[in-house]
Design an enzyme around this catalytic site. Structure first.
Site, mmCIF file in Angstrom:
data_model
loop_
_atom_site.group_PDB
_atom_site.id
_atom_site.type_symbol
_atom_site.label_atom_id
_atom_site.label_comp_id
_atom_site.label_asym_id
_atom_site.label_seq_id
_atom_site.Cartn_x
_atom_site.Cartn_y
_atom_site.Cartn_z
ATOM 1 N N HIS A 74 19.311 24.495 6.133
ATOM 2 C CA HIS A 74 20.092 23.824 5.283
ATOM 3 C C HIS A 74 19.908 24.470 3.870
ATOM 4 O O HIS A 74 20.812 25.395 3.076
ATOM 5 C CB HIS A 74 20.033 22.518 5.231
ATOM 6 N N GLU A 75 18.733 24.494 3.623
ATOM 7 C CA GLU A 75 18.347 25.119 2.067
ATOM 8 C C GLU A 75 18.215 26.508 2.203
ATOM 9 O O GLU A 75 18.963 27.154 1.234
ATOM 10 C CB GLU A 75 17.197 24.536 1.586
#
Length: 235
Positions: free
Chosen positions: A34-35
């Site tokens: 995600h990041e």
């Protein structure tokens, strides 16, 4: 996660430890993907802030916030280290910010669908369990799919500081963007209040507000990703 599985701890400590261990792996993978995708999208849009901060990496230690991770393990709500983005560096301005925001949740959903192919092509058992190594592997993959879909869907809720709020902000007409920014500065209080109320209501009255919002799209996407047989088993 731990509080939600306390009954399992009483039934079988070994299975409880296995479920929590698999959950940790699923969350670490989900947060990292995600990041990283936020950082990659920002870099592609012309902002090198995340790259300079060492966030353009698959190293989970760069993305995991220890306190936020402990919270999500214990109560089911937490956070990773947010990727810093300078919107003034983005080539497409507010639309660029929407893109940077949305790719994080989308990466979790895409990962879930890729892992779901293992069930779709019958490489893994669609009736997972704990009786043998193959069943445990199937359970582990299905749980990783589950947690990544939860991360993706939850982060698309348009409340600050979730990604969905930045997606919405970038798509609003310019006349509404200023008032929305003022709301965004304090909107996180609504989210915290909602999470706390949801936690108390679920414990006291068995009412899960967030669950009623997340579960329908979660069940739908889980079925699309891994097939209806596994979805019926899981839900």
């Amino acid at each position: 996660m731990i509080l939600q599985n306390l009954q399992l701890l009483q039934q079988s400590p070994a299975i409880f430890a296995l479920v929590i261990g698999i959950g940790v792996i699923g969350l670490v993978v989900g947060f990292t993907i995600h990041e990283f995708c936020h950082a990659l999208a920002a870099h592609g849009e012309g902002d090198s802030t995340a790259h300079q901060m060492g966030r353009l990496t698959f190293n989970p230690l760069k993305h995991i916030d220890l306190f936020g991770f402990i919270l999500i393990l214990v109560i089911g709500f937490g956070w990773a280290k947010p990727v810093q983005v300078d919107p003034y560096n983005l080539r497409h301005g507010r639309l660029g910010m929407s893109w940077v925001a949305v790719v994080g949740p989308l990466s979790n959903i895409v990962l879930a669908f890729l892992l779901g192919l293992l069930f779709r092509f019958e490489l893994l058992n669609t009736r997972p369990g704990f009786s043998n190594t193959e069943d445990i592997l199937a359970f582990a993959v299905s749980l990783i799919i589950f947690y990544n879909l939860v991360l993706g869907i939850f982060n698309l809720i348009p409340l600050p500081p979730l990604d969905g709020s930045k997606v919405l902000g970038g798509l609003l007409p310019r006349s509404l963007y200023g008032p929305y920014l003022r709301f965004e500065r304090h909107g996180w209080l609504i989210l915290i209040g909602l999470v706390m109320a949801n936690f108390l209501l679920s414990r006291v009255a068995g009412v899960n507000i967030l669950g009623s919002v997340i579960t329908p799209p979660l069940r739908f996407l889980f079925g699309l990703a891994a097939g209806p047989d596994l979805a019926r088993f899981f839900f």
